[in-house]
Every structure is written in C-alpha cells, then in structure tokens.
Scaffold this motif. Sequence first.
Motif, PDB file in Angstrom:
ATOM      1  N   GLN A 110       6.078   5.096 -13.775  1.00  0.00           N
ATOM      2  CA  GLN A 110       5.322   3.903 -13.406  1.00  0.00           C
ATOM      3  C   GLN A 110       5.166   3.778 -11.897  1.00  0.00           C
ATOM      4  OE1 GLN A 110       6.800   0.279 -15.119  1.00  0.00           O
ATOM      5  NE2 GLN A 110       5.024  -0.907 -14.501  1.00  0.00           N
ATOM      6  N   SER A 111       6.218   4.114 -11.150  1.00  0.00           N
ATOM      7  CA  SER A 111       6.146   3.984  -9.689  1.00  0.00           C
ATOM      8  C   SER A 111       5.133   4.956  -9.096  1.00  0.00           C
ATOM      9  CB  SER A 111       7.528   4.216  -9.066  1.00  0.00           C
ATOM     10  OG  SER A 111       7.962   5.543  -9.246  1.00  0.00           O
ATOM     11  N   THR A 112       5.072   6.180  -9.620  1.00  0.00           N
ATOM     12  CA  THR A 112       4.101   7.143  -9.104  1.00  0.00           C
ATOM     13  C   THR A 112       2.677   6.724  -9.456  1.00  0.00           C
ATOM     14  OG1 THR A 112       4.463   8.511 -11.078  1.00  0.00           O
ATOM     15  CG2 THR A 112       5.666   9.112  -9.083  1.00  0.00           C
ATOM     16  N   ASN A 113       2.500   6.163 -10.645  1.00  0.00           N
ATOM     17  CA  ASN A 113       1.179   5.689 -11.042  1.00  0.00           C
ATOM     18  C   ASN A 113       0.718   4.547 -10.139  1.00  0.00           C
ATOM     19  OD1 ASN A 113      -1.045   5.920 -12.905  1.00  0.00           O
ATOM     20  ND2 ASN A 113      -0.407   3.961 -13.755  1.00  0.00           N
ATOM     21  N   ASN A 114       1.635   3.623  -9.833  1.00  0.00           N
ATOM     22  CA  ASN A 114       1.314   2.508  -8.937  1.00  0.00           C
ATOM     23  C   ASN A 114       1.030   3.001  -7.521  1.00  0.00           C
ATOM     24  OD1 ASN A 114       1.734   0.736 -11.057  1.00  0.00           O
ATOM     25  ND2 ASN A 114       3.810   0.211 -10.446  1.00  0.00           N
ATOM     26  N   MET A 115       1.811   3.989  -7.086  1.00  0.00           N
ATOM     27  CA  MET A 115       1.619   4.527  -5.742  1.00  0.00           C
ATOM     28  C   MET A 115       0.265   5.206  -5.612  1.00  0.00           C
ATOM     29  SD  MET A 115       4.084   7.105  -3.529  1.00  0.00           S
ATOM     30  CE  MET A 115       5.535   6.134  -3.961  1.00  0.00           C
ATOM     31  N   LEU A 116      -0.159   5.908  -6.659  1.00  0.00           N
ATOM     32  CA  LEU A 116      -1.460   6.557  -6.628  1.00  0.00           C
ATOM     33  C   LEU A 116      -2.568   5.531  -6.458  1.00  0.00           C
ATOM     34  CD1 LEU A 116      -3.338   8.978  -6.879  1.00  0.00           C
ATOM     35  CD2 LEU A 116      -3.179   8.762  -9.370  1.00  0.00           C
ATOM     36  N   ALA A 117      -2.461   4.418  -7.168  1.00  0.00           N
ATOM     37  CA  ALA A 117      -3.470   3.361  -7.040  1.00  0.00           C
ATOM     38  C   ALA A 117      -3.515   2.823  -5.614  1.00  0.00           C
ATOM     39  CB  ALA A 117      -3.161   2.232  -8.030  1.00  0.00           C
ATOM     40  N   SER A 118      -2.351   2.662  -4.988  1.00  0.00           N
ATOM     41  CA  SER A 118      -2.287   2.169  -3.609  1.00  0.00           C
ATOM     42  C   SER A 118      -2.886   3.172  -2.628  1.00  0.00           C
ATOM     43  CB  SER A 118      -0.835   1.872  -3.229  1.00  0.00           C
ATOM     44  OG  SER A 118      -0.296   0.835  -4.020  1.00  0.00           O
ATOM     45  N   VAL A 119      -2.578   4.436  -2.814  1.00  0.00           N
ATOM     46  CA  VAL A 119      -3.089   5.482  -1.925  1.00  0.00           C
ATOM     47  C   VAL A 119      -4.611   5.563  -2.021  1.00  0.00           C
ATOM     48  CG1 VAL A 119      -3.169   7.975  -1.569  1.00  0.00           C
ATOM     49  CG2 VAL A 119      -0.970   6.834  -1.869  1.00  0.00           C
ATOM     50  N   LYS A 120      -5.134   5.492  -3.230  1.00  0.00           N
ATOM     51  CA  LYS A 120      -6.588   5.520  -3.405  1.00  0.00           C
ATOM     52  C   LYS A 120      -7.236   4.312  -2.738  1.00  0.00           C
ATOM     53  CE  LYS A 120      -7.906   6.531  -7.640  1.00  0.00           C
ATOM     54  NZ  LYS A 120      -7.870   6.537  -9.142  1.00  0.00           N
ATOM     55  N   ALA A 121      -6.579   3.155  -2.819  1.00  0.00           N
ATOM     56  CA  ALA A 121      -7.099   1.957  -2.153  1.00  0.00           C
ATOM     57  C   ALA A 121      -7.103   2.140  -0.639  1.00  0.00           C
ATOM     58  CB  ALA A 121      -6.264   0.739  -2.543  1.00  0.00           C
ATOM     59  N   ALA A 122      -6.032   2.739  -0.111  1.00  0.00           N
ATOM     60  CA  ALA A 122      -5.940   2.959   1.340  1.00  0.00           C
ATOM     61  C   ALA A 122      -7.024   3.914   1.824  1.00  0.00           C
ATOM     62  CB  ALA A 122      -4.557   3.493   1.693  1.00  0.00           C
ATOM     63  N   LEU A 123      -7.335   4.928   1.029  1.00  0.00           N
ATOM     64  CA  LEU A 123      -8.382   5.873   1.411  1.00  0.00           C
ATOM     65  C   LEU A 123      -9.748   5.192   1.515  1.00  0.00           C
ATOM     66  CD1 LEU A 123      -7.580   9.117  -0.626  1.00  0.00           C
ATOM     67  CD2 LEU A 123      -7.648   8.881   1.860  1.00  0.00           C
ATOM     68  N   SER A 124      -9.959   4.181   0.703  1.00  0.00           N
ATOM     69  CA  SER A 124     -11.260   3.500   0.689  1.00  0.00           C
ATOM     70  C   SER A 124     -11.418   2.493   1.825  1.00  0.00           C
ATOM     71  CB  SER A 124     -11.445   2.779  -0.654  1.00  0.00           C
ATOM     72  OG  SER A 124     -10.528   1.704  -0.788  1.00  0.00           O
ATOM     73  N   GLU A 125     -10.313   2.179   2.515  1.00  0.00           N
ATOM     74  CA  GLU A 125     -10.373   1.195   3.606  1.00  0.00           C
ATOM     75  C   GLU A 125     -10.477   1.922   4.953  1.00  0.00           C
ATOM     76  OE1 GLU A 125     -10.717  -1.978   3.040  1.00  0.00           O
ATOM     77  OE2 GLU A 125     -10.489  -1.677   0.884  1.00  0.00           O
ATOM     78  N   LYS A 126     -11.682   2.131   5.432  1.00  0.00           N
ATOM     79  CA  LYS A 126     -11.909   2.911   6.651  1.00  0.00           C
ATOM     80  C   LYS A 126     -11.258   2.285   7.883  1.00  0.00           C
ATOM     81  CE  LYS A 126     -16.255   4.987   5.099  1.00  0.00           C
ATOM     82  NZ  LYS A 126     -17.699   5.205   5.405  1.00  0.00           N
ATOM     83  N   GLU A 127     -11.191   0.956   7.921  1.00  0.00           N
ATOM     84  CA  GLU A 127     -10.669   0.304   9.119  1.00  0.00           C
ATOM     85  C   GLU A 127      -9.157   0.494   9.289  1.00  0.00           C
ATOM     86  OE1 GLU A 127      -9.871  -4.207   7.433  1.00  0.00           O
ATOM     87  OE2 GLU A 127     -11.620  -3.829   8.695  1.00  0.00           O
ATOM     88  N   LEU A 128      -8.501   1.016   8.263  1.00  0.00           N
ATOM     89  CA  LEU A 128      -7.058   1.273   8.380  1.00  0.00           C
ATOM     90  C   LEU A 128      -6.756   2.484   9.255  1.00  0.00           C
ATOM     91  CD1 LEU A 128      -5.708   0.791   4.720  1.00  0.00           C
ATOM     92  CD2 LEU A 128      -5.597  -0.831   6.614  1.00  0.00           C
ATOM     93  N   TRP A 129      -7.755   3.362   9.423  1.00  0.00           N
ATOM     94  CA  TRP A 129      -7.502   4.685  10.001  1.00  0.00           C
ATOM     95  C   TRP A 129      -8.050   4.850  11.414  1.00  0.00           C
ATOM     96  CZ3 TRP A 129      -4.314   7.486   7.055  1.00  0.00           C
ATOM     97  CH2 TRP A 129      -4.217   7.124   5.698  1.00  0.00           C
ATOM     98  N   GLN A 130      -7.239   5.503  12.244  1.00  0.00           N
ATOM     99  CA  GLN A 130      -7.630   5.843  13.616  1.00  0.00           C
ATOM    100  C   GLN A 130      -7.871   7.349  13.687  1.00  0.00           C
ATOM    101  OE1 GLN A 130      -4.617   5.119  16.585  1.00  0.00           O
ATOM    102  NE2 GLN A 130      -5.768   6.155  18.192  1.00  0.00           N
ATOM    103  N   HIS A 131      -9.082   7.742  14.022  1.00  0.00           N
ATOM    104  CA  HIS A 131      -9.422   9.166  14.099  1.00  0.00           C
ATOM    105  C   HIS A 131      -8.799   9.782  15.343  1.00  0.00           C
ATOM    106  CE1 HIS A 131     -12.236  12.682  14.582  1.00  0.00           C
ATOM    107  NE2 HIS A 131     -11.940  12.756  13.289  1.00  0.00           N
TER     108      HIS A 131
END
Length: 355
Positions: A110-131
Amino acid sequence: SRHLRSMDLKSTAKSAAQTVSHRAQSRIALASYLLQRRKRSLTAVVNYAAHGVRQTPAKMIADCRSIYQNGESLLLSRRGHNRLSESTVSEEAPSASTLLTDVEKLELAQSTNNMLASVKAALSEKELWQHIVDKDGVNVWKTSADVKNCAAGVSSASTGAADAVTVRSEALMDASPRAVYDLFMDDARVHEYNENCVELADIERISRETKINWCATGKFGPFKARDFVTVVYFRELKEEEGGGYVSLAANVEHPKLPPADGYVRSEIQLAATFMKPVPGEPNKTKLVQMTQIGQMGGVADSAIAKRITQNLAEKAPVEFMKKFNHAVTHPPAPQPKRSGNQLPPFIGVGGVTEM
C-alpha cells in the motif's frame, strides 16, 4: 459427564466458527484492498465469500485457506480469470523461509502504491522543479519539495519540504519502452550503466509487482562500502496513465534485515523510473528518473560529505543516461568480479534466489 462433554463440544464448535469467521473477514478485507487497487468490482469476491459461508465448516476453512494463499495471484491476473499462479501470501505465520508478516507485506504494497501516486503528481507540477542541467540531450531538475507526499494540483508553496533534495532527469533512449524496461529489470546487467552497484540480489517477493532487494556499493574515497535494502514496485503503465513502464524503489527498515558485514547501512528514500513511449517513434523511449538519497551512515552524513553527495547526485544523471542508452543498444557486457565483502545471511530467504 455427558452434559459437560456436550457443552465442551458446543464451545469448541462455537470457537472454531468464530475463528473461521474472523479469518474469512480478513481474507475479504485483503481481497477488497487488492481489488480497489486494480479498480475492479468487489461483487465477485463477496458472492464467493457468501457462498463459502453456506458450506460445511471443514470446507469453509479449506476454501478460506485457498482464497488467502492464492488470492493475490487470482485478483492480479491480467486475464481476469480463475487461473491461479504461484502463492504470494502465506496463510501461516512467517516461517524460516519468509522475512515479513502478512501485515507488513500489505503495508509495503500500500505504501509503494501511495508513493507512486504522489510521485506522478509531483511530475505534473512544473513549478516544483528548478532546471539545473541541459547537457548531451539530458535535462536535470531539482526540488526541495516532499515529492513522496505530493497531491495533484497543489502549489509548491503548499507542498512541504523534504529532508533531502530530489533530483529529476530526462533523456531519450534509442530503444522501445519494453526493451528499456527489460534491461532495467535485469539485475545481471546493472553493472553496465551503474558502476556504483557492485552487489545486487533479490530478498523476498511480496507480490507479482513488489519485491525487496539488497544492493551494495564499493568503497569510494574515504567512505566505506554502503549497503541498501529497498522495496521495489514495478509494473506496466495503463493506457490512461500514458503507457510504458514504471519502477519505484524506497528504503525499508526491518529488524530481520540488518547491515551486512563490511558495509555501512545507507538509505535510498526514493528512486522512481518511468519508461514512456514517444508518439510516432516506437523505437524511442523517454526515460524519466527521480532520486532522493537519505542517510548515508557514518562520516558520509557530515555536512561536507552531504554537499559532495548532493553535487554528485546532480551531475550523475548525465553519465547514467549515456551508459544506459549504450547498454540498451548493445549486447550484454561480461560480468565483473564480485566485491570481497560478505553477502548478508538473508539473501534468498524469501524464496527469491541470489541474482
């Protein structure tokens, strides 16, 4: 005397019925969790359980045992039929051949499944990332946001800060997503693109899509050899997820998984890899990686050592992507010699042999 024996038999029968009922409820809860993860209907499982309740106690116990032992293989079968594959969860308490209890296995899944959902959400948020890097076709970003606990649509200001920086890298591979995935999952070839991994072995299979593995580095300058224990979740991504494949790994702490002799235990807080198809180019793959290093143990956790480690983590993706693309487009390279350190005693304990 006969009356007492009769009461004892009734009491025993009642106790047995309560035990069977409790086990049946546990099995149904397990099935419900697995079905929810796969977004399948619960109707079939409920009907099956209800049918079992109407059977004799002995038959019911046998059916409950069978459902529990084979349930996950049944429910996760891609064909969706009643064809049973290998048992992935033991009905009995952990024996000498297993390391984790059933509860621990479910919690990890369950924890890995939840973590995957969080990681996918983070990838979709461009403003979180500094190039930070654009070199040789490889782009690298970093973020201090807690990508393991990120919700889709949440701004960077609302996302909590993590203990360590997460590094994200992307590059195109000259091979199909399936070929990239096959190479990535082949432990025997990891040395071709990751020279830091000198030992790698699977410990225990949690489910068809989840396992625990152990890996170790060699010595690096003043740093002793490190070892890591991680839970690895891997599967094909559905069409609505964009297709391709994913592998997600995170640190596991467990008293039955102590540091191996000659190593300092370290942590990989997150290592997520997405192998995505490129529209119109079946022999190309967009390889996306997110990595967050945790405690390294010993002197490596000093302020200076952490800065060195972080600097390497930001520069390493360029070299990694080059080597991986070379490996996926060339025949397997010879296996290197193993390190002189002793393998931990838990290797292969959970029914998965050393790689």
